[in-house]
Design a protein around this motif. Structure first.
Motif, PDB file in Angstrom:
ATOM      1  N   HIS A 194       0.246  -1.001   0.229  1.00 33.81           N
ATOM      2  CA  HIS A 194      -0.548   0.185  -0.005  1.00 33.81           C
ATOM      3  C   HIS A 194       0.729   0.857  -0.350  1.00 33.81           C
ATOM      4  CE1 HIS A 194      -3.624  -2.397   0.192  1.00 33.81           C
ATOM      5  NE2 HIS A 194      -2.548  -3.269   0.535  1.00 33.81           N
ATOM      6  N   CYS A 233      -7.326   3.100  -3.307  1.00 32.50           N
ATOM      7  CA  CYS A 233      -6.943   1.850  -3.370  1.00 32.50           C
ATOM      8  C   CYS A 233      -8.259   1.468  -2.285  1.00 32.50           C
ATOM      9  CB  CYS A 233      -5.998   1.967  -2.450  1.00 32.50           C
ATOM     10  SG  CYS A 233      -5.519  -0.218  -2.425  1.00 32.50           S
ATOM     11  N   CYS A 241      -7.775   0.623   1.097  1.00 28.79           N
ATOM     12  CA  CYS A 241      -6.590   1.397   1.818  1.00 28.79           C
ATOM     13  C   CYS A 241      -7.122   2.919   2.210  1.00 28.79           C
ATOM     14  CB  CYS A 241      -5.646   0.723   1.581  1.00 28.79           C
ATOM     15  SG  CYS A 241      -4.258   1.915   0.916  1.00 28.79           S
ATOM     16  N   ASN A 248      -5.381   5.263   0.045  1.00 29.90           N
ATOM     17  CA  ASN A 248      -3.918   6.057  -0.706  1.00 29.90           C
ATOM     18  C   ASN A 248      -4.385   5.808  -2.137  1.00 29.90           C
ATOM     19  OD1 ASN A 248      -2.195   7.146  -0.756  1.00 29.90           O
ATOM     20  ND2 ASN A 248      -0.545   4.833  -0.474  1.00 29.90           N
ATOM     21  N   CYS A 250      -1.550   2.398  -5.195  1.00 25.61           N
ATOM     22  CA  CYS A 250      -0.622   1.560  -4.527  1.00 25.61           C
ATOM     23  C   CYS A 250      -0.324   0.400  -5.252  1.00 25.61           C
ATOM     24  CB  CYS A 250      -1.712   0.907  -3.236  1.00 25.61           C
ATOM     25  SG  CYS A 250      -2.428   2.111  -2.120  1.00 25.61           S
TER      26      CYS A 250
HETATM   27 ZN    ZN Z   1      -3.682   0.266  -0.653  1.00 24.77          ZN
END
Ligand code: ZN
Length: 341
Positions: A194, A204, A206, A208, A211
């Protein structure tokens, strides 16, 4: 810097893999180990560094964590019965899980997108302990895999190592100066998948941007390939299962889109490896995961890219494939349980 492995030890075969046996410092106990992957849950009985028996279960999409844990506990009892080992004689249970694990409590703080979402609301170690009557340790799956490789496999004898596991997602882990890296909240070292490799990329799961996982991982591949104008004319459009094995096969046959996807993915993984090397200063970098079945194509390219782009004025990082294969996580988490006893 001396990159030679420290010492030698007798070898023995573990489920078809040659690995190095380390002289145990304490009594070796039998431990139940479980490694939750993107599509399969692996379960095994481990004694020292030997996997005595193993079993695999499907990951069922949408199944709640409590139901999955109950299924794992049932399968674990079956495995013990088949192996003629009483659960009462087991020393503990180790669970390697693809998420961020809170140090101390070992509660699961994050889960892979769309799977085991409710694991955050359950005290997983306590539930497993209640179901199996075994002291339970929970750790991140990539950390477990590197622990396995470090004690028994490709990183044995080194003081500083990183691992990149190319599976459904991208798992990473680091050991620095002989100490596995965890951080204040359990997320140091394990979020290499990530780290941004493309700031013009997709957001993403997540949070971010661009990634490594959103740019080149098994879960991200199908939508990425299907979005290409050339997809309908590519042999990839006829694949039942669109994964990197299919991409590498089609690329070798000369499929243009597959070749582009392959080259792009290898570039992302190589860039991620350089970032891991810059961040954690390892002597050895181990690359594992199902995608490494195409390791013959991938590894030389990773080595070339790292030789060209990594800043390591002391010398060269050894880049090698996993020695324990799919069993690294189970062996690693079992070693952690044994260390805790
Ligand atoms: Zn990510």
């Amino acid at each position: 810097m001396n990159l030679k492995r420290a010492g030698t030890a007798p070898t023995l075969s573990v489920c078809g893999e040659d690995a190095v046996m380390q002289k145990p410092k304490k009594a070796v106990k039998t431990i139940l180990a479980c490694d939750v992957g993107g599509t399969r849950i692996k379960l095994g009985l481990v004694r020292g560094m030997r996997l005595l028996v193993r079993k695999e279960l499907d990951v069922r999409a949408g199944e709640g964590s409590a139901a999955a844990i109950t299924r794992v506990a049932r399968a674990a009892r079956e495995l013990c019965r088949e192996a003629g080992v009483s659960t009462g004689h087991l020393a503990g249970f180790g669970l390697a899980f693809p998420g961020i694990i809170e140090p101390g409590s070992e509660r699961i703080l994050s889960t892979p997108a769309g799977k085991f979402d409710d694991a955050r609301e359950i005290n997983v170690p306590a539930l497993l302990q209640r179901l199996l009557g075994l002291q339970t340790l929970v750790c991140n799956d990539a950390n477990a895999a590197l622990a396995g490789e470090w004690r028994f496999g490709a990183a044995r004898g080194y003081r500083s190592a990183v691992m990149m596991t190319l599976g459904t997602g991208i798992g990473t882990s680091a050991i620095i100066d002989g100490a596995p890296l965890r951080g204040q909240h359990g997320q140091a070292g394990c979020l290499g998948g990530h780290m941004a490799v493309n700031l013009q990329g997709q957001v993403c799961a997540c949070g971010n941007l661009g990634c490594a996982e959103t740019e080149a991982s098994t879960w991200a591949l199908p939508p990425q390939a299907q979005a290409q104008p050339a997809f309908s004319g590519s042999s990839l459009a006829r694949e039942k299962r669109l994964d990197y094995a299919a991409v590498f096969r089609a690329a070798a046959r000369g499929d243009k889109l597959a070749g582009e996807l392959r080259d792009r993915a290898v570039l992302v993984w190589a860039g991620t490896l350089v970032t891991l090397i810059h961040a954690y200063d390892p002597e050895v970098a181990v690359v594992g995961g199902g995608i490494m079945r195409s390791g013959k194509v991938i590894l030389p390219q990773l080595r070339r890219f790292v030789a060209r782009h990594a800043w390591t004025p002391w010398g060269k990082v050894k880049i090698t494939r996993t020695a324990l294969g799919n069993d690294a996580g189970m062996l690693g988490v079992a070693w952690m349980v044994n260390e805790r006893l």
